[in-house]
Design a protein around this motif. Structure first.
Motif, PDB file in Angstrom:
ATOM      1  N   ARG A   1       0.846  -1.190   0.000  1.00  0.00           N
ATOM      2  CA  ARG A   1       0.000   0.000   0.000  1.00  0.00           C
ATOM      3  C   ARG A   1       0.885   1.244   0.000  1.00  0.00           C
ATOM      4  O   ARG A   1       2.011   1.233   0.506  1.00  0.00           O
ATOM      5  CB  ARG A   1      -0.922  -0.016   1.220  1.00  0.00           C
ATOM      6  CG  ARG A   1      -1.920  -1.169   1.176  1.00  0.00           C
ATOM      7  CD  ARG A   1      -2.650  -1.345   2.480  1.00  0.00           C
ATOM      8  NE  ARG A   1      -1.712  -1.714   3.544  1.00  0.00           N
ATOM      9  CZ  ARG A   1      -2.077  -1.876   4.805  1.00  0.00           C
ATOM     10  NH1 ARG A   1      -3.332  -1.668   5.162  1.00  0.00           N
ATOM     11  NH2 ARG A   1      -1.196  -2.225   5.722  1.00  0.00           N
ATOM     12  N   GLU A   2       0.371   2.315  -0.543  1.00  0.00           N
ATOM     13  CA  GLU A   2       1.174   3.524  -0.749  1.00  0.00           C
ATOM     14  C   GLU A   2       1.745   4.067   0.559  1.00  0.00           C
ATOM     15  O   GLU A   2       2.906   4.472   0.628  1.00  0.00           O
ATOM     16  CB  GLU A   2       0.324   4.588  -1.447  1.00  0.00           C
ATOM     17  CG  GLU A   2       1.103   5.831  -1.854  1.00  0.00           C
ATOM     18  CD  GLU A   2       0.252   6.827  -2.609  1.00  0.00           C
ATOM     19  OE1 GLU A   2       0.717   7.961  -2.804  1.00  0.00           O
ATOM     20  OE2 GLU A   2      -0.887   6.473  -3.004  1.00  0.00           O
TER      21      GLU A   2
ATOM     22  N   ASP B   1       0.507  -1.296  -5.770  1.00  0.00           N
ATOM     23  CA  ASP B   1      -0.289  -0.509  -4.838  1.00  0.00           C
ATOM     24  C   ASP B   1      -1.775  -0.738  -5.088  1.00  0.00           C
ATOM     25  O   ASP B   1      -2.256  -0.504  -6.186  1.00  0.00           O
ATOM     26  CB  ASP B   1       0.064   0.976  -4.994  1.00  0.00           C
ATOM     27  CG  ASP B   1      -0.772   1.844  -4.064  1.00  0.00           C
ATOM     28  OD1 ASP B   1      -1.023   2.984  -4.436  1.00  0.00           O
ATOM     29  OD2 ASP B   1      -1.157   1.355  -2.993  1.00  0.00           O
TER      30      ASP B   1
ATOM     31  N   THR C   1      -4.104   0.351  -2.627  1.00  0.00           N
ATOM     32  CA  THR C   1      -4.854   1.300  -1.813  1.00  0.00           C
ATOM     33  C   THR C   1      -4.214   2.678  -1.919  1.00  0.00           C
ATOM     34  O   THR C   1      -3.385   3.046  -1.098  1.00  0.00           O
ATOM     35  CB  THR C   1      -4.891   0.848  -0.326  1.00  0.00           C
ATOM     36  OG1 THR C   1      -5.277  -0.512  -0.254  1.00  0.00           O
ATOM     37  CG2 THR C   1      -5.855   1.704   0.474  1.00  0.00           C
TER      38      THR C   1
ATOM     39  N   GLY D   1      -2.760   5.212   6.032  1.00  0.00           N
ATOM     40  CA  GLY D   1      -3.864   4.757   5.205  1.00  0.00           C
ATOM     41  C   GLY D   1      -5.185   5.187   5.819  1.00  0.00           C
ATOM     42  O   GLY D   1      -5.416   6.363   6.090  1.00  0.00           O
TER      43      GLY D   1
END
Length: 361
Positions: free
Chosen positions: A65-66, A206, A208, A301
């Motif tokens: 995830r980023e 990625d 999300t 997130g």
């Protein structure tokens, strides 16, 4: 209390647990330290040197995830600790925790981490009016945990690392019962990690992307029960209503300002039963309060760690210092729905543990 505990645990385990996608470690710690005298009323208890052990399962996030890449692939820890407080009035503590270890600096064989952790604490010998009335630090069987830690990792080989650290552990009942002094333990720990599982060797894309909405407005309703004095022993309900505007700063941070209304029945009861007013002919002060606040959200997130500071602009009872703070976790379930658990304090004294639900416009 039970509902708040379940909400905290739900937010803590909201991170993914798929074993095939992560490096997993088993970490053990030997604990030794002292109890901080954070208040003049706890000096009779802050005279021992607690010791204990900790065992935790850690996962190294992989950048799927980023936000994981932004924080340089931190560690997520799920731990169980035991503290012998070396004082019969305080007894022993068993701590269930979840934490995020954020890398400050990494080299090939070393790393420095900063931890943000929370959880629940079980006490074997809490305050009791008849049998243990000197324990004004730990006043409930189940209390809330806030924890920070600096860990220096020294890699010995591909599987084993040394993990010495400095740790601050705070436990409080969130004003569920009085007295409500809380306990702060400072320790120097010596630990070791062993890699028990390696991630599959594959590329991660990625899935999300981060929410980069420039401005957001929240309407948050929160509540719970608390007690403020030994004269009013039964916890009474409270609720807060917050209108909060938040501005995107960068992928890690949002800043915001808000206005907040407080409606506390325990404060109302405290004012009504204040014995100083027996001979006071003045009208009893209004228990309602209004505050203005500024805040920061550290984002992971959908999960965020919030810190807020406010000042009362309407507080006729003058029952607390004019400035208050809030620390907690916020989780975005939906584009418009958020949930929050938090602790509101006045300096080192907790006023209330809150659980809330909000709508994002």
């Amino acid at each position: 209390m039970k509902k708040l505990s379940l909400a905290i645990l739900f937010l803590l385990v909201s991170l993914p647990l798929d074993a095939q996608q992560y490096d997993w470690y088993l970490n053990g710690q030997v604990i030794k330290g002292f109890i901080l005298k954070h208040n003049e009323h706890v000096g009779h208890l802050a005279n021992s040197n607690p010791s204990g052990i900790e065992l935790s399962l850690q996962q190294k996030l992989n950048g799927k995830r980023e936000w994981e890449n932004i924080y340089k692939k931190p560690l997520v820890s799920y731990g169980l600790s035991y503290y012998n407080l070396q004082n019969p009035k305080l007894g022993h503590l068993v701590v269930a925790s979840a934490a995020m270890d954020l890398p400050i600096k990494r080299t090939e064989n070393t790393a420095l981490y900063f931890r943000i952790g929370t959880g629940l604490v079980y006490s074997t010998n809490p305050y009791d009016r008849e049998t243990n009335n000197q324990n004004n630090m730990v006043t409930s069987t189940i209390t809330y945990l806030l924890q920070t830690r600096f860990t220096y990792e020294i890699k010995l080989n591909e599987q084993i690392s040394l993990t010495p650290n400095l740790n601050i552990t705070h436990s409080s009942n969130g004003a569920q019962r009085a007295p409500n002094r809380g306990i702060n333990i400072i320790t120097a720990n010596l630990g070791m990690s062993y890699k028990i599982k390696s991630q599959e060797d594959k590329e991660f894309r990625d899935i999300t992307p981060l929410d980069k909405t420039p401005y957001q407005v929240y309407l948050m309703v929160s509540g719970g029960r608390n007690t403020r004095t030994l004269q009013v022993r039964e916890p009474l309900p409270f609720f807060n209503l917050l209108l909060y505007g938040q501005k995107y700063v960068n992928p890690k941070s949002d800043w915001g300002v808000g206005i907040e209304y407080f409606h506390s029945y325990s404060l109302k009861e405290q004012i009504a039963t204040n014995w100083f007013r027996i001979y006071d002919e003045e009208e009893i002060a209004d228990f309602k309060r209004l505050g203005l606040l500024i805040g920061h959200e550290l984002k992971f997130g959908k999960l965020g760690f919030i810190t807020q500071m406010g000042v009362y602009v309407y507080n006729p009872s003058k029952s607390n210092m004019p400035v208050y703070q809030r620390f907690g976790l916020r989780y975005q379930f939906h584009n418009n729905i958020i949930a929050q658990v938090a602790l509101k304090t006045h300096a080192a004294t907790a006023e209330q543990a809150e659980i809330g639900i909000g709508w994002r416009f």
